[in-house]
Design an enzyme around this catalytic site. Structure first.
Site, PDB file in Angstrom:
ATOM      1  N   TYR A 105      -8.249  15.129  -8.072  1.00  0.00           N
ATOM      2  CA  TYR A 105      -7.360  14.384  -8.972  1.00  0.00           C
ATOM      3  C   TYR A 105      -6.425  15.348  -9.701  1.00  0.00           C
ATOM      4  O   TYR A 105      -5.208  15.110  -9.788  1.00  0.00           O
ATOM      5  CB  TYR A 105      -8.195  13.581  -9.963  1.00  0.00           C
ATOM      6  CG  TYR A 105      -7.387  12.894 -11.037  1.00  0.00           C
ATOM      7  CD1 TYR A 105      -6.440  11.924 -10.716  1.00  0.00           C
ATOM      8  CD2 TYR A 105      -7.571  13.212 -12.380  1.00  0.00           C
ATOM      9  CE1 TYR A 105      -5.700  11.292 -11.697  1.00  0.00           C
ATOM     10  CE2 TYR A 105      -6.834  12.583 -13.369  1.00  0.00           C
ATOM     11  CZ  TYR A 105      -5.904  11.627 -13.023  1.00  0.00           C
ATOM     12  OH  TYR A 105      -5.159  11.009 -13.998  1.00  0.00           O
ATOM     13  N   LYS A 114      -2.316  15.417  -9.340  1.00  0.00           N
ATOM     14  CA  LYS A 114      -1.409  15.274 -10.471  1.00  0.00           C
ATOM     15  C   LYS A 114      -0.523  16.510 -10.646  1.00  0.00           C
ATOM     16  O   LYS A 114       0.614  16.406 -11.105  1.00  0.00           O
ATOM     17  CB  LYS A 114      -2.197  14.978 -11.754  1.00  0.00           C
ATOM     18  CG  LYS A 114      -2.785  13.579 -11.788  1.00  0.00           C
ATOM     19  CD  LYS A 114      -1.706  12.500 -11.685  1.00  0.00           C
ATOM     20  CE  LYS A 114      -2.247  11.106 -11.841  1.00  0.00           C
ATOM     21  NZ  LYS A 114      -1.207  10.062 -11.720  1.00  0.00           N
ATOM     22  N   ASP A 168       0.885  -1.160   0.000  1.00  0.00           N
ATOM     23  CA  ASP A 168       0.000   0.000   0.000  1.00  0.00           C
ATOM     24  C   ASP A 168       0.920   1.205   0.000  1.00  0.00           C
ATOM     25  O   ASP A 168       1.548   1.520   1.023  1.00  0.00           O
ATOM     26  CB  ASP A 168      -0.879  -0.025   1.255  1.00  0.00           C
ATOM     27  CG  ASP A 168      -1.771   1.217   1.377  1.00  0.00           C
ATOM     28  OD1 ASP A 168      -1.590   2.177   0.601  1.00  0.00           O
ATOM     29  OD2 ASP A 168      -2.637   1.223   2.277  1.00  0.00           O
ATOM     30  N   ILE A 177      -6.482   7.600 -22.466  1.00  0.00           N
ATOM     31  CA  ILE A 177      -6.207   6.275 -23.003  1.00  0.00           C
ATOM     32  C   ILE A 177      -7.356   5.351 -22.618  1.00  0.00           C
ATOM     33  O   ILE A 177      -7.973   5.518 -21.566  1.00  0.00           O
ATOM     34  CB  ILE A 177      -4.866   5.697 -22.503  1.00  0.00           C
ATOM     35  CG1 ILE A 177      -4.756   5.763 -20.978  1.00  0.00           C
ATOM     36  CG2 ILE A 177      -3.694   6.411 -23.152  1.00  0.00           C
ATOM     37  CD1 ILE A 177      -3.479   5.158 -20.428  1.00  0.00           C
TER      38      ILE A 177
END
Length: 261
Positions: free
Chosen positions: A164, A168, A70, A196
């Site tokens: 998110y 990033k 983890d 993708i």
């Protein structure tokens, strides 16, 4: 790409790919093996997927093994490092691929504190601790390359999942900081694929409801690639051709964002 066209850029090299039980990470791991690398396949909960990745590698004559951790827990990362370096002795390349994209969230209005904590713990804390732990050992061995998998979400942000996009963006700070700290011995770069079509993406509600077609219409290359197509692109950053690149953000999004000077 046909097998005979795949270069052999990592013959005899040892590579660890995190989050390699499924999706993009699995394709990076397999591609590294196709190019001659011995591969450590990390997973957290996707044990069956990690074993499938190992089997795919062994089917092409490669050497691979699984390692569980983890990555939001430093003690797990230390244990993983001990296992990897015990098996390999030397680690040439680390690909920090694992990340949480908050896939269950379809709007910023659905944001929860738990989701913020989870995404930041995996994407920021996990990436930082892996870079720190493995990079320190690479310094001691005298060489190494770290590739952090980022995202083009940082260019436009995300109305769907702001946590998110924030995470990033944080990876850029991690990359630049450790690139400076580890230079010139260990190079650290960010590779950002655009959209993708992983299995997880294909199963998303918004993807099925027309988002795919909209994105294709906005992408100059006119398509959304499968993850295997961009596996070799990420690994380019670990090759000798990229030996003067550190602290960079490299993206491959079919022209969707057209970022640059």
């Amino acid at each position: 790409m046909s097998e005979h066209l795949i270069p052999r850029r990592f013959v005899g090299k040892n590579v660890l790919v995190t989050g390699a039980g499924t999706g993009y990470g699995a394709e990076i791991a397999v591609r590294a093996a196709q190019e001659g690398a011995n591969v450590a396949v990390h997973y957290n909960r996707s044990a069956a997927g990690a074993e499938r990745t190992v089997e795919r590698i062994k089917d092409i004559g490669g050497d691979a093994f699984t390692v569980q951790a983890d990555i939001s827990r430093h003690e797990d990362i230390r244990a993983m490092a001990e296992q990897v370096f015990s098996r390999f002795a030397v680690l040439d390349v680390l690909v920090n691929n694992v990340g949480d994209v908050a896939p269950e969230q379809m709007s910023w209005r659905d944001l929860t504190e738990d989701s913020i904590d989870r995404v930041l713990a995996v994407d920021v804390k996990g990436t930082m601790l892996c870079t720190h732990e493995f990079g320190s050992r690479m310094l001691e061995q005298g060489h190494g390359v770290i590739i952090n998998i980022g995202s083009t979400v940082i260019v436009r942000g995300s109305a769907r999942a702001p946590q998110y996009a924030a995470a990033k963006y944080g990876i850029l700070g991690i990359t630049k900081s450790y690139a400076a700290a580890f230079a010139p011995t260990v190079r650290v770069n960010t590779f950002a694929p655009g959209f993708i079509e992983t299995e997880a993406t294909l199963n998303r509600q918004d993807w099925k409801a027309g988002r795919r077609e909209k994105l294709i219409s906005q992408t100059p290359m006119g398509r959304i690639p499968a993850p295997g197509e961009l596996a070799g692109t990420a690994l380019f950053l670990a090759t000798d051709d990229a030996r003067h690149m550190t602290g960079v953000y490299l993206n491959a999004d079919g022209g969707f964002n057209m970022i640059g000077a």
